[in-house]
Structure formats: structure tokens, C-alpha cells
Design a protein around this motif. Structure first.
Motif, short mmCIF file in Angstrom:
data_model
loop_
_atom_site.label_atom_id
_atom_site.label_comp_id
_atom_site.label_asym_id
_atom_site.label_seq_id
_atom_site.Cartn_x
_atom_site.Cartn_y
_atom_site.Cartn_z
N ILE A 90 0.85 -1.18 0.04
CA ILE A 90 -0.05 0.07 -0.09
C ILE A 90 0.96 1.45 -0.01
CG2 ILE A 90 -1.74 1.26 1.22
CD1 ILE A 90 -2.84 -1.27 2.31
N ALA A 91 1.92 1.24 0.72
CA ALA A 91 2.73 2.56 0.82
C ALA A 91 3.65 2.54 -0.61
CB ALA A 91 4.07 2.26 1.96
N ARG A 93 2.14 1.53 -3.53
CA ARG A 93 1.41 2.04 -4.44
C ARG A 93 0.81 3.46 -4.31
NH1 ARG A 93 0.23 -0.16 -9.02
NH2 ARG A 93 -2.03 0.45 -9.10
N THR A 94 0.46 4.01 -3.04
CA THR A 94 0.21 5.46 -2.54
C THR A 94 1.57 6.39 -2.82
OG1 THR A 94 0.67 5.15 -0.14
CG2 THR A 94 -1.60 4.67 -0.92
N SER A 96 3.64 7.03 -0.62
CA SER A 96 3.63 7.85 0.49
C SER A 96 4.01 6.80 1.86
CB SER A 96 2.33 8.60 0.84
OG SER A 96 2.48 9.02 2.17
N GLY A 99 1.16 5.63 3.96
CA GLY A 99 0.19 4.56 3.20
C GLY A 99 0.48 3.09 3.89
N LEU A 102 -2.11 2.38 6.52
CA LEU A 102 -3.37 2.81 6.13
C LEU A 102 -4.29 1.27 6.38
CD1 LEU A 102 -5.22 4.61 5.13
CD2 LEU A 102 -4.71 4.06 2.52
N TYR A 172 -2.91 10.37 10.44
CA TYR A 172 -2.82 9.92 8.80
C TYR A 172 -3.02 11.32 8.12
CZ TYR A 172 -3.44 7.89 4.29
OH TYR A 172 -3.20 7.42 3.09
N ASP A 175 -0.46 13.96 7.95
CA ASP A 175 0.67 13.70 7.45
C ASP A 175 1.61 13.43 8.43
OD1 ASP A 175 -0.35 13.46 4.98
OD2 ASP A 175 -0.30 15.73 4.73
N THR A 177 3.69 11.03 9.88
CA THR A 177 4.26 9.83 9.76
C THR A 177 5.00 9.17 10.94
OG1 THR A 177 4.23 10.02 7.31
CG2 THR A 177 5.42 8.04 8.14
#
Length: 242
Positions: A90-91, A93-94, A96, A99, A102, A172, A175, A177
Motif C-alpha cells: 500500500i505504501a 502504491r500510494t 507515501s 500508506g 493505512l 494519517y 501527515d 508519519t
């Protein structure tokens, strides 16, 4: 006969906390599950997203191999590896780092909703899961005090998952992290251990009442008849709301 029941109850009580912890991989499993998260946060701070993803995946693989070599239970390690793999995907693909968290955020919402809903329909999940794992049947629902105990334990889990979702979703959205990683660790197993303690209390309470019923059960009395007798004595928990 009663002495045997008492002995069995004492042994069961001694095993319950250990069994629940063992299913999570023991103390080592609690520590191992936190390492990939720490590695990801540190690597992302030092080198950026992609190195952080590979470091987290590499750490998860290494932990799995170590547990195999040490002949420790593999199920928690494998589950942990797939959890890290999904988070890393997921990180990626995003694009970020946030992610990475998420999947856990939305999983907390789903789990919390399920636990809460189960108490509203008078089938608290803690009771359902425990009785299913141990083939205890549904007799516990006839005992109002057992149901209340399972309600409390189930609502504790719902509160844990709900708190995780609210706090981590806010971090999240803003932002943050690094703080998100810290919150995931701080709100992970520490809160889960609290919920486990409440679960152990509810399980012991219900099991003692179940053993009491079984010890008083007439030789020719069926389970349904025994349950009906308990229901007449303590009332129907499903009807107690009305």
C-alpha cells in the motif's frame, strides 16, 4: 466428583492467560511484531520510502527465518510477514510512507465495528469465539451474568480498536508519519494486553459458572434441559433488555 471439577477448574484458570498469549506468539512474538514498524520509520527518516519498504520486508523475512531455526510457532510470524507485505504494498502504491499504516487503520475500524455490533445483537464476540474454540456450545447465553461479562470484554476490544482508528486516522490525515508509527506501537500490544486481561476475567467467570451447572446436572438431564433450568434460574439475557 466436585474435587475433580475444582482441580480441572484450577488447571484451566492457570492455562487461560498463557494460551491466549501463546496464540499471539508469546512475549517474543509481541516484540518481533514491533521490529518491522520501528525499522520502517527509522529507514524512512534516514533514506526515504523505497529503502524503508525493503528494510521492513527484509526484517519481516529475517524474523520468520529466525523463528523457523529456533522452532518457534510459525503462524504468528507468517501472519506478521503478510501484514508487513500488505502494508509495504500500500505504501508503494500510494507513494507515501504514511500508506504503510493505512491497512491497519481501516482494519481497526472494521474490527471495532464488529465487536460493537455483536454486543448490540446480544451475541458478544468474545463469548462466541471462546465457546466455539472450546466446543462449549451456546449454553452461556442462558446465564445473564456470563453474558454481561462477555459484553464487558467485547466492548473493551471495541474501545481498543475504536481508539486506534480515531487517533491513527487523525495522524494519517495530518501527515505525521513518525508519530503515526509511534502511535501504532503505543496503541498496539499494550492496549491489547489490557483487553486480554479483561477477556481472561470474563472467560474464567463464565467457565466457573458453566462448571457449576455441569456439576449440578442430573445424570439423566439433557443439555437442553440443563440450559432451561439455568434460564429459569437466571433469566433470559436476550429478554433482560425488555
Amino acid at each position: 466428583m466436585s474435587d475433580k471439577h475444582d482441580s480441572a477448574d484450577d488447571q484451566g484458570d492457570d492455562r487461560e492467560p498463557g494460551t491466549l498469549l501463546e496464540q499471539m506468539g508469546g512475549i517474543g512474538g509481541l516484540i518481533y511484531s514491533s521490529v518491522p514498524i520501528v525499522v520502517f520509520v527509522l529507514a524512512n527518516t534516514l533514506w526515504g520510502l523505497m529503502p524503508a519498504i525493503w528494510c521492513a520486508l527484509g526484517t519481516a523475512v529475517l524474523i520468520t527465518v529466525v523463528r523457523m531455526v529456533r522452532k518457534e510457532p510459525l503462524q504468528p510470524a507468517i501472519s506478521g510477514f503478510f501484514g508487513v507485505a500488505i502494508a509495504a504494498f500500500i505504501a508503494y502504491r500510494t507513494g507515501s510512507a504514511k500508506g504503510f499504516f493505512l491497512f491497519g487503520i481501516w482494519a481497526s475500524l472494521i474490527y471495532g465495528s464488529l465487536f460493537l455490533a455483536s454486543t448490540l445483537v446480544r451475541w458478544p464476540l468474545v463469548g462466541v469465539i471462546w465457546s466455539s474454540l472450546n466446543s462449549h456450545g451456546k449454553g452461556w447465553r442462558a446465564d445473564r451474568k456470563s453474558v454481561i461479562g462477555y459484553d464487558i470484554a467485547t466492548l473493551t476490544w471495541a474501545a481498543v480498536f475504536g481508539a486506534r482508528f480515531i487517533v491513527q486516522r487523525w495522524l494519517y490525515d495530518t501527515d505525521q508519519t513518525t508519530l503515526l508509527g509511534i502511535a501504532k506501537l503505543a496503541m498496539g500490544y499494550p492496549l491489547m494486553i489490557v483487553a486480554l486481561l479483561v477477556t481472561v476475567w470474563a472467560v474464567r467467570r463464565a467457565d466457573k459458572r458453566r462448571h457449576l451447572l455441569e456439576s449440578d446436572k442430573e445424570p439423566e438431564e439433557s443439555d437442553d434441559e440443563a440450559e432451561a433450568r439455568l434460564r429459569s434460574k437466571y433469566g433470559d439475557p436476550a429478554a433482560a433488555e425488555h
